[in-house]
Design a protein around this motif. Structure first.
Motif, short mmCIF file in Angstrom:
data_model
loop_
_atom_site.label_atom_id
_atom_site.label_comp_id
_atom_site.label_asym_id
_atom_site.label_seq_id
_atom_site.Cartn_x
_atom_site.Cartn_y
_atom_site.Cartn_z
N SER A 83 38.74 -49.50 -27.79
CA SER A 83 38.59 -49.83 -28.36
C SER A 83 39.15 -51.17 -27.66
O SER A 83 38.03 -51.76 -27.15
CB SER A 83 40.16 -49.83 -28.58
N VAL A 84 39.51 -52.54 -28.02
CA VAL A 84 39.57 -53.89 -27.77
C VAL A 84 39.88 -54.24 -26.20
O VAL A 84 39.36 -55.13 -25.47
CB VAL A 84 40.64 -54.31 -28.67
N TYR A 85 40.39 -52.48 -25.26
CA TYR A 85 40.15 -53.35 -23.94
C TYR A 85 38.69 -53.16 -23.83
O TYR A 85 38.37 -54.17 -22.36
CB TYR A 85 40.88 -51.83 -23.19
N ASN A 86 38.15 -52.50 -24.07
CA ASN A 86 36.91 -52.14 -23.87
C ASN A 86 36.36 -53.28 -24.61
O ASN A 86 34.70 -54.12 -23.56
CB ASN A 86 35.85 -51.16 -23.96
N TYR A 87 36.41 -53.77 -25.34
CA TYR A 87 35.68 -54.95 -26.10
C TYR A 87 35.84 -56.08 -25.33
O TYR A 87 34.59 -57.06 -25.61
CB TYR A 87 36.16 -55.09 -27.95
N MET A 99 44.50 -58.27 -19.90
CA MET A 99 45.07 -58.76 -20.38
C MET A 99 45.06 -58.17 -21.59
O MET A 99 46.31 -58.02 -22.57
CB MET A 99 44.89 -60.10 -20.15
N THR A 100 44.10 -57.93 -22.55
CA THR A 100 43.95 -56.98 -23.81
C THR A 100 44.16 -55.74 -23.92
O THR A 100 44.91 -55.43 -25.38
CB THR A 100 42.30 -57.05 -24.61
N GLY A 101 43.84 -55.27 -23.19
CA GLY A 101 44.19 -53.59 -22.69
C GLY A 101 46.07 -53.47 -22.84
O GLY A 101 46.36 -52.78 -23.31
N TRP A 102 46.53 -54.30 -22.03
CA TRP A 102 47.25 -54.51 -22.09
C TRP A 102 48.62 -54.96 -22.89
O TRP A 102 49.87 -54.61 -23.21
CB TRP A 102 47.80 -55.65 -20.54
N GLY A 435 52.13 -58.62 -17.64
CA GLY A 435 50.35 -57.73 -17.62
C GLY A 435 49.64 -59.33 -16.67
O GLY A 435 49.14 -58.73 -15.59
N ALA A 436 49.72 -60.12 -16.88
CA ALA A 436 49.49 -61.42 -15.81
C ALA A 436 49.85 -60.92 -13.85
O ALA A 436 49.11 -61.44 -13.62
CB ALA A 436 50.30 -62.96 -16.09
N ILE A 437 51.01 -60.95 -14.11
CA ILE A 437 51.41 -60.53 -12.72
C ILE A 437 50.51 -59.19 -11.85
O ILE A 437 50.13 -59.66 -10.92
CB ILE A 437 52.85 -60.33 -12.61
N ILE A 438 50.50 -58.29 -12.72
CA ILE A 438 50.20 -57.02 -12.87
C ILE A 438 49.39 -57.54 -11.91
O ILE A 438 48.09 -56.94 -11.11
CB ILE A 438 50.12 -56.26 -13.55
N LEU A 439 48.06 -58.10 -12.91
CA LEU A 439 46.39 -59.34 -12.83
C LEU A 439 46.40 -58.98 -12.06
O LEU A 439 45.96 -59.00 -10.46
CB LEU A 439 45.93 -59.36 -14.10
N ALA A 440 47.17 -60.34 -11.38
CA ALA A 440 47.49 -61.35 -10.10
C ALA A 440 47.79 -60.49 -8.48
O ALA A 440 47.07 -60.84 -7.74
CB ALA A 440 48.78 -62.22 -9.92
N GLY A 441 48.63 -59.28 -9.28
CA GLY A 441 48.88 -58.54 -8.17
C GLY A 441 47.50 -57.69 -7.12
O GLY A 441 47.07 -57.27 -6.22
#
Length: 461
Positions: A83-87, A99-102, A435-441
């Motif tokens: 869904s929106v994660y892929n879009y 971030m959207t999937g998160w 989520g942003a912290i995980i993304l940065a990691g």
């Protein structure tokens, strides 16, 4: 399904079994939204809307019709589970997709726990000998077994559940209208739709932020695009039809219930978890009160949670196969063609979350607001992805579908978020911060988010 919709063009193998038709998709979405969803949150919506629950549901339906239009555009471009994660990931960029999937995980991970809790409390009220925690475990175990058997088993059961819920709803409406004709309630009035003495847009949109909970699920239809026999076109039609059908059912039932509320002043002063059942008692007596109460428990504890588990397991599966969540969540059962580990994880989380929230004061209201916040943020990004993918990247000349409609939908949703519960806003931002912290990691670890198949041929607009 058109050949260009084969998921191999995006770098994936067809692991999920295609066998879900248009009727199945509509019933799946309707079951996810639950035709009698207002039975459980009517009192809260009535209270938040200052006695105008019909207006809250009407505005919510209109807002989400714009969102459904954006879903239709993106599922056509990227007919993939997730869904929106892929879009967002493919329409804007992979980090935005993560971030959207998160964000929507906040919705999908919390929703089953909330539904199980509401259903368990309702069953405990009718059968107090069985504690809430026991009912919760029973509901989770039943749904886990059904979902592990495969999507066809789930679809078959949704048909039975929908039929039963519609019978209960019809009984309430017939009894309610007949009671009003006999002089019960406050008599027919337009006040549930519009009351000039209490109306203000902030009040309405605060109620919409809660009423939206009833509509969450129409978007879950897009999760089944890889299992749909008719591809993206079929999914798009199913989303719109299910949303409109559910909206009409919601509006009719809350209108009748609002006119039968035994003590409107008290409900305006403080929300009540049994407001709908109290209205049912006015309409038909204690038998109808008990029927609506038990129907709420079964529909939320089995029917709704059954399809909610399907949706969240597909989201976890889609993110895991892109290595943005642990790889074990991408494991698919060879026999039943379902993401087994994702289903088991969701079941475990639902038990833990339900037991924890049951100990909180106003836990149901708080959790409802949090769930809506995750979905609303993801829907806003969905609209942005339509504009970026079609209007900016592909220079689409379709201004309505690829610019004006997404902007209108986005504006309505932003206003809903602004007027939402403060705690929900704060928690939503904290969740996005995590989520942003995980993304940065992931960047630090050299695992920058990517999605497969971005070089796939673009469709002609």
């Amino acid at each position: 399904m058109q050949p260009q919709e084969h998921i191999e063009q995006f770098g994936y193998r067809q692991e999920l079994r295609r066998g879900v038709g248009l009727t199945d998709l509509v019933l799946y979405g309707l079951n996810f939204m639950v035709p009698i969803a207002p039975f459980a949150i009517f009192g809260l919506v009535y209270y938040r809307s200052a006695g105008m629950p019909v207006l809250a549901y009407l505005v919510g339906m209109v807002a989400l019709l714009f969102t459904a239009a954006s879903y239709a555009q993106m599922v056509k471009a990227f007919p993939l589970s997730g869904s929106v994660y892929n879009y967002a990931g493919r329409g804007i960029s992979a980090p935005v997709g993560f971030m959207t999937g998160w964000a929507i995980l906040l919705d999908y991970l919390l929703l089953p726990g909330l539904l199980y809790l509401i259903a368990s409390k309702a069953m405990n009220a009718g059968v107090p000998q069985v504690p809430v925690w026991a009912w919760l475990i029973i509901f989770v175990a039943v749904n886990m077994v059904i979902n592990l058997r495969g999507v066809r088993m789930t679809i078959k059961l949704t048909r039975v559940m929908i039929a039963a819920e519609l019978v209960v709803l019809a009984l309430f409406l017939v009894a309610g209208v007949w009671a009003m004709l006999q002089g019960a309630g406050s008599g027919f009035s337009l006040s549930p739709l519009f009351n000039p003495e209490t109306f203000s847009w902030p009040v309405v949109f605060a109620a919409v932020s809660v009423a939206t909970l009833s509509f969450l699920g129409f978007d879950g239809i897009s999760m089944l695009v890889e299992e749909s026999t008719g591809g993206s076109a079929q999914v798009s039609r199913a989303m719109r039809f299910a949303l409109i059908l559910a909206g009409v059912l919601f509006i009719v039932q809350v209108w009748v219930a609002a006119l039968l509320v035994p003590d409107p002043a008290a409900l305006l002063d403080h929300s009540s978890d049994t407001a709908f059942q109290d209205a049912a008692a006015v309409a038909g007596g204690d038998w109808l009160r008990q029927l609506t109460s038990h129907a709420t428990a079964v529909s939320w504890g089995v029917a709704n949670t059954l399809v909610a588990q399907v949706a969240v397991s597909r989201l976890l599966y889609a993110m895991a196969r892109d290595r943005q969540l642990p790889a074990f969540l991408a494991k698919v059962s060879v026999k039943n063609s379902v993401p087994t580990n994702a289903i088991l994880l969701v079941s475990a989380l639902s038990v833990g979350l339900g037991l924890w929230v049951s100990a909180l004061k106003d836990g149901v209201e708080v959790l409802s607001s949090l769930i809506n916040m995750g979905a609303l943020v993801a829907f806003i990004v969905l609209h942005v992805s339509v504009i970026v993918h079609y209007r900016i990247r592909q220079r689409s000349a379709d201004l309505w579908s690829h610019l004006v409609s997404p902007l209108i939908g986005m504006a309505i949703l932003v206003f809903v978020v602004i007027n939402a519960n403060i705690l929900a806003q704060m928690t939503g931002f904290v969740w996005l911060g995590v989520g942003a912290i995980i993304l940065a990691g992931m960047y630090v670890a050299g695992r920058r988010p990517t999605v497969q198949g971005l070089a796939a041929p673009r469709e002609r607009v």
